[in-house]
Design an enzyme around this catalytic site. Structure first.
Site, PDB file in Angstrom:
ATOM      1  N   SER A  57       3.355 -80.757 -26.313  1.00  0.00           N
ATOM      2  CA  SER A  57       3.216 -79.664 -25.588  1.00  0.00           C
ATOM      3  C   SER A  57       2.766 -78.426 -26.188  1.00  0.00           C
ATOM      4  CB  SER A  57       4.267 -79.363 -24.284  1.00  0.00           C
ATOM      5  OG  SER A  57       3.991 -78.289 -23.863  1.00  0.00           O
ATOM      6  N   ASN A  94      10.033 -78.559 -19.413  1.00  0.00           N
ATOM      7  CA  ASN A  94      10.516 -77.883 -20.735  1.00  0.00           C
ATOM      8  C   ASN A  94      11.606 -76.985 -20.332  1.00  0.00           C
ATOM      9  OD1 ASN A  94      10.600 -75.830 -22.478  1.00  0.00           O
ATOM     10  ND2 ASN A  94       8.496 -75.070 -22.295  1.00  0.00           N
ATOM     11  N   CYS A 138      13.359 -72.577 -22.112  1.00  0.00           N
ATOM     12  CA  CYS A 138      12.753 -71.274 -21.786  1.00  0.00           C
ATOM     13  C   CYS A 138      13.919 -70.516 -21.070  1.00  0.00           C
ATOM     14  CB  CYS A 138      11.563 -71.331 -21.103  1.00  0.00           C
ATOM     15  SG  CYS A 138      11.660 -72.614 -19.778  1.00  0.00           S
ATOM     16  N   LYS A 185      12.406 -82.851 -21.587  1.00  0.00           N
ATOM     17  CA  LYS A 185      12.293 -82.433 -23.166  1.00  0.00           C
ATOM     18  C   LYS A 185      13.442 -81.607 -23.795  1.00  0.00           C
ATOM     19  CE  LYS A 185       9.038 -80.499 -26.384  1.00  0.00           C
ATOM     20  NZ  LYS A 185       7.532 -79.969 -26.605  1.00  0.00           N
ATOM     21  N   ASN A 235      12.223 -80.242 -29.194  1.00  0.00           N
ATOM     22  CA  ASN A 235      11.500 -78.901 -28.980  1.00  0.00           C
ATOM     23  C   ASN A 235      11.842 -78.167 -30.258  1.00  0.00           C
ATOM     24  OD1 ASN A 235       9.969 -76.665 -27.987  1.00  0.00           O
ATOM     25  ND2 ASN A 235      10.641 -77.270 -25.857  1.00  0.00           N
ATOM     26  N   GLY A 283       7.271 -82.323 -36.818  1.00  0.00           N
ATOM     27  CA  GLY A 283       6.975 -82.495 -37.893  1.00  0.00           C
ATOM     28  C   GLY A 283       6.359 -83.617 -38.144  1.00  0.00           C
TER      29      GLY A 283
HETATM   30  C1  LIG Z   1       2.196 -73.046 -30.829  1.00  0.00           C
HETATM   31  C2  LIG Z   1       3.300 -73.817 -30.174  1.00  0.00           C
HETATM   32  C3  LIG Z   1       3.236 -73.883 -28.679  1.00  0.00           C
HETATM   33  C4  LIG Z   1       4.491 -74.892 -28.083  1.00  0.00           C
HETATM   34  N1  LIG Z   1       4.272 -74.775 -26.678  1.00  0.00           N
HETATM   35  C5  LIG Z   1       5.164 -75.629 -26.046  1.00  0.00           C
HETATM   36  C6  LIG Z   1       5.355 -75.571 -24.502  1.00  0.00           C
HETATM   37  O1  LIG Z   1       4.588 -74.889 -23.957  1.00  0.00           O
HETATM   38  N2  LIG Z   1       6.204 -76.348 -23.849  1.00  0.00           N
HETATM   39  C7  LIG Z   1       6.927 -77.154 -24.732  1.00  0.00           C
HETATM   40  O2  LIG Z   1       8.039 -78.100 -24.106  1.00  0.00           O
HETATM   41  N3  LIG Z   1       7.034 -77.279 -26.136  1.00  0.00           N
HETATM   42  C8  LIG Z   1       6.269 -76.390 -26.800  1.00  0.00           C
HETATM   43  N4  LIG Z   1       6.185 -76.492 -28.083  1.00  0.00           N
HETATM   44  C9  LIG Z   1       7.000 -77.449 -28.905  1.00  0.00           C
HETATM   45  C10 LIG Z   1       6.029 -78.703 -29.435  1.00  0.00           C
HETATM   46  O3  LIG Z   1       5.609 -79.446 -28.129  1.00  0.00           O
HETATM   47  C11 LIG Z   1       6.973 -79.661 -30.235  1.00  0.00           C
HETATM   48  O4  LIG Z   1       8.200 -79.954 -29.426  1.00  0.00           O
HETATM   49  C12 LIG Z   1       7.392 -78.888 -31.554  1.00  0.00           C
HETATM   50  O5  LIG Z   1       6.473 -78.112 -31.910  1.00  0.00           O
HETATM   51  C13 LIG Z   1       8.041 -79.834 -32.669  1.00  0.00           C
HETATM   52  O6  LIG Z   1       7.002 -81.003 -32.754  1.00  0.00           O
HETATM   53  P1  LIG Z   1       5.999 -80.331 -34.130  1.00  0.00           P
HETATM   54  O7  LIG Z   1       6.875 -80.074 -35.415  1.00  0.00           O
HETATM   55  O8  LIG Z   1       5.191 -81.615 -34.595  1.00  0.00           O
HETATM   56  O9  LIG Z   1       5.032 -79.418 -33.887  1.00  0.00           O
HETATM   57  C14 LIG Z   1       5.109 -75.562 -28.966  1.00  0.00           C
HETATM   58  C15 LIG Z   1       5.013 -75.664 -30.295  1.00  0.00           C
HETATM   59  C16 LIG Z   1       3.964 -74.923 -30.932  1.00  0.00           C
HETATM   60  C17 LIG Z   1       4.137 -75.102 -32.245  1.00  0.00           C
END
Ligand SMILES: Cc1cc2nc3c(=O)[nH]c(=O)nc-3n(C[C@H](O)[C@H](O)[C@H](O)COP(=O)(O)O)c2cc1C
Ligand SMILES: Cc1cc2nc3c(=O)[nH]c(=O)nc-3n(C[C@H](O)[C@H](O)[C@H](O)COP(=O)(O)OP(=O)(O)OC[C@H]3O[C@@H](n4cnc5c(N)ncnc54)[C@H](O)[C@@H]3O)c2cc1C
Ligand code: FES
Lengths: 270, 310
Positions: free
Chosen positions: B23, B129, B132, B167, B194, B246
């Protein structure tokens, strides 16, 4: 269509101690790129620095299949890129972003460049100089000092009139490029006048404020840190002054080129 | 050579592939349509949707950190009505299950967004989510307290008949306890992690880099934390898990699967390399062939049987 490709450096020129000009083989991007668009580039295949870096297309040669970038060293990413030797290759995403809208034929065009912000304006000047329509093009190029007027000849050679402005007066007029613009705009002009600006945000804000008081169309090219570069992450926003739509606009897809009147210059936060 | 079966079952959804997008990192799908074969995804997870439009935080919203990034986007989204009218039709066209990530300032908002999405066509599952700020909890994230988390999940459960995913936030002392609370309250699956709460300071200007001061850390820097949390949660609950944090390569995805994740999500890596989804897929297939595995589902939690108990 945006593509993701590896692009090989075919030439590198050290323009100033801080700036290098790179020529990259990128046929699809060279074909499609329009002035104001940018490429989002991975400076390393490793994960640090992690994110891509945005760079404006400074010139594109569709027949030769190459594009030029002008890179100012400000940190790790730009340092790696600026030092790239011919033969080295990078992941390139592009062309991205909304280009400069071309002015109506017969317009008086004023290009306002601050430092490395000259890059997309060189491409625009090139497109206007080669367009079938006639334009009267003035280039105003400002920098702190003479040595930072990178690639100034590339701009000057495509303009009918050119003025360099330095803060220390080491070359051209002394002062700020926005002051030079203010003087131009105060001289009445019967026809259509269009200003295009790219440079530090303070300069763009000054251009925006000037344009708001004059019968002139103005477009600015904005900079922000970027994540995705394609409109997905909402990381690159600027505050909007438009009465409709979202409070924040994305530099990567709604911009980087915006009408100066679309930006809320007073909300500048950090 | 026989092809590897990458399909997995996730709380009643059959996914053609265990690879999802996280997300907030993939917009509403269309942004990446030129660059990623969206139809190959197991499911597409949207940016968070709230009841009313949210303008989000002022910039700067993101900054880079070692092998990672901080973000404080602040839930910018057009609101659930505009989402249904303007984004969902295009999302349905991709032909993959759409999981809508929803957020709210209080339990009531989650409930109403879920209700509204329940009558929309083409939403396969909801992802709550809970990282927040919650108004009632004085701005605290409801994802960090078991009672608040349970309240949100059990409020949404009766109005949402399809799969419900919670989540989890990693910013907690005992992730297993929150996982249990979410499952007991009615979650069919859990996704984690998250982002980790972090911050960066611009030393030249002597102030925080992000306008919001703090932001969520993502990218390869957080992967070991995420893998550890999947490991712990897999031992605490029996619902399927979606692992993320990651993931850059097929090898990274395998760590999550072997620790107990049924599916995985690619997040920040999409920004770095839009080919990540395709490369992870190839990496999983190559691994399975090399190890004589016919079905990726057979690998879920395989490292838990290694005898290395903690
Ligand atoms: C720019 C950005 C916006 C995100 N927006 C949301 C969101 O709206 N809702 C949510 O549950 N997680 C959000 N996340 C979290 C990601 O879905 C994910 O859980 C987190 O980035 C870890 O994974 P990654 O390291 O592969 O990015 C966001 C992450 C990033 C980087
Ligand atoms: C559309 C667009 C076009 C661009 N075109 C060009 C170009 O043609 N030539 C060129 O040289 N540069 C251009 N830039 C700027 C270029 O992208 C950055 O200078 C580069 O990403 C910096 O990377 P780095 O790793 O060298 O610096 P970093 O290590 O990331 O940063 C160096 C320093 O600059 C500050 N900084 C960097 N970027 C920003 C930002 N966006 N906002 C606030 N502070 C910042 C950091 O705080 C740090 O102190 C463009 C930017 C955009 C958005
Ligand atoms: S950089 Fe992601 S939306 Fe602009």
């Amino acid at each position: 269509m945006t593509t993701s490709r590896r692009a090989t450096v075919v030439a590198r020129e050290q323009v100033t101690p801080l700036h290098s000009r790179l020529r990259l083989r990128a046929p699809e991007i060279a074909q499609q790129a329009q002035p104001g668009q940018f490429v989002h580039l991975r400076v390393t295949q490793a994960w640090d620095p992690l994110l891509r870096r945005p760079f404006s297309v400074m010139l594109a040669d569709p027949r030769g299949g190459v594009i030029d970038l002008l890179v100012q060293v400000v940190g790790r990413g730009s340092e790696i890129l600026a030092a790239a030797a011919p033969g080295q290759s990078f992941d390139l995403l592009g062309p991205l972003g909304t280009p400069f809208p071309l002015p109506p034929a017969g317009s008086q065009v004023i290009l306002v460049a601050g430092g490395v912000g000259v890059a997309p304006l060189i491409f625009l000047a090139d497109a206007l100089a080669n367009a079938p329509q006639e334009y009267e093009i003035t280039g105003l190029f400002g920098a702190r000092t003479a040595s930072l007027l990178c690639c100034w000849l590339e701009l000057a050679s495509r303009c009918q009139e050119f003025l360099a402005v330095t803060e220390d007066g080491s070359i051209g007029e002394q002062g700020l490029v926005s002051e030079a613009l203010a003087r131009r705009l105060s001289a009445p002009f019967p026809g259509r006048r269009v200003v295009y600006a790219c440079g530090p945000e303070a300069m763009l804000a000054a251009v925006g404020r000037l344009a708001a008081q004059q019968p002139v169309e103005a477009y600015v090219s904005m900079e922000r840190w970027m994540g995705c570069g394609v409109g997905a992450c909402l990381g690159c926003v600027v505050p909007s002054a438009l009465p409709e739509g979202e409070r924040y606009l994305r530099v990567c897809t709604d911009g980087p080129v915006f009408p100066a009147s679309a930006i809320d210059w007073e909300a500048r936060s950090a | 050579m026989a092809s590897v079966d990458l399909s997995v079952q996730l709380a009643g959804l059959r996914l053609q592939s265990p690879i999802l997008v996280a997300s907030g990192t993939f917009g509403y799908g269309t942004e990446y349509a030129d660059l990623v074969d969206v139809s190959s995804l197991g499911a597409l997870v949207t940016k968070a949707v709230t009841l009313e439009p949210r303008e989000g935080n002022p910039p700067p919203r993101i900054c880079e950190t070692p092998a990672g990034m901080l973000n404080a986007i602040g839930l910018q989204n057009p609101g659930v009505e505009a989402f249904i009218a303007e984004k969902l039709p295009a999302l349905r066209e991709f032909g993959v299950p759409v999981i809508v990530n929803i957020a709210g300032a209080d339990t009531e908002e989650y409930l109403r967004v879920a209700e509204r999405l329940g009558s929309a066509e083409g939403v396969a599952a909801l992802e709550l989510n809970v990282s927040c700020p919650n108004v009632k909890a004085g701005g605290m994230h409801c994802g960090v307290r078991e009672d608040l988390l349970a309240e949100v999940v059990s409020a949404v459960r009766p109005v949402w008949p399809r799969p419900l995913i919670t989540k989890l936030s990693p910013n907690v002392t005992d992730i297993a306890a929150l996982a249990r609370a979410a499952v007991e309250a009615g979650s069919d699956a859990l996704s984690l992690i998250n982002t980790l709460l972090g911050m960066a300071i611009d030393v030249e200007r002597r102030r925080p880099v992000l306008a919001n001061v703090t932001g969520g850390l993502s990218g390869p820097a957080i992967r070991p934390v995420a893998v550890r949390m999947i490991w712990e949660v897999a031992r605490a609950v029996s619902v399927p898990l979606i692992g993320m944090g990651g993931i850059m390569t097929g090898r990274d995805a395998l760590e999550f699967i072997l620790a107990g994740a049924t599916a995985i999500a690619v997040g920040t890596a999409n920004f770095v390399n839009p080919d990540t989804v395709a490369e992870v897929r190839k990496g999983l297939e190559d691994y399975c062939r090399r190890h004589g595995i016919m079905r990726i589902a057979d690998l879920v939690g395989a490292a838990q049987q290694s005898g290395r108990q903690t």
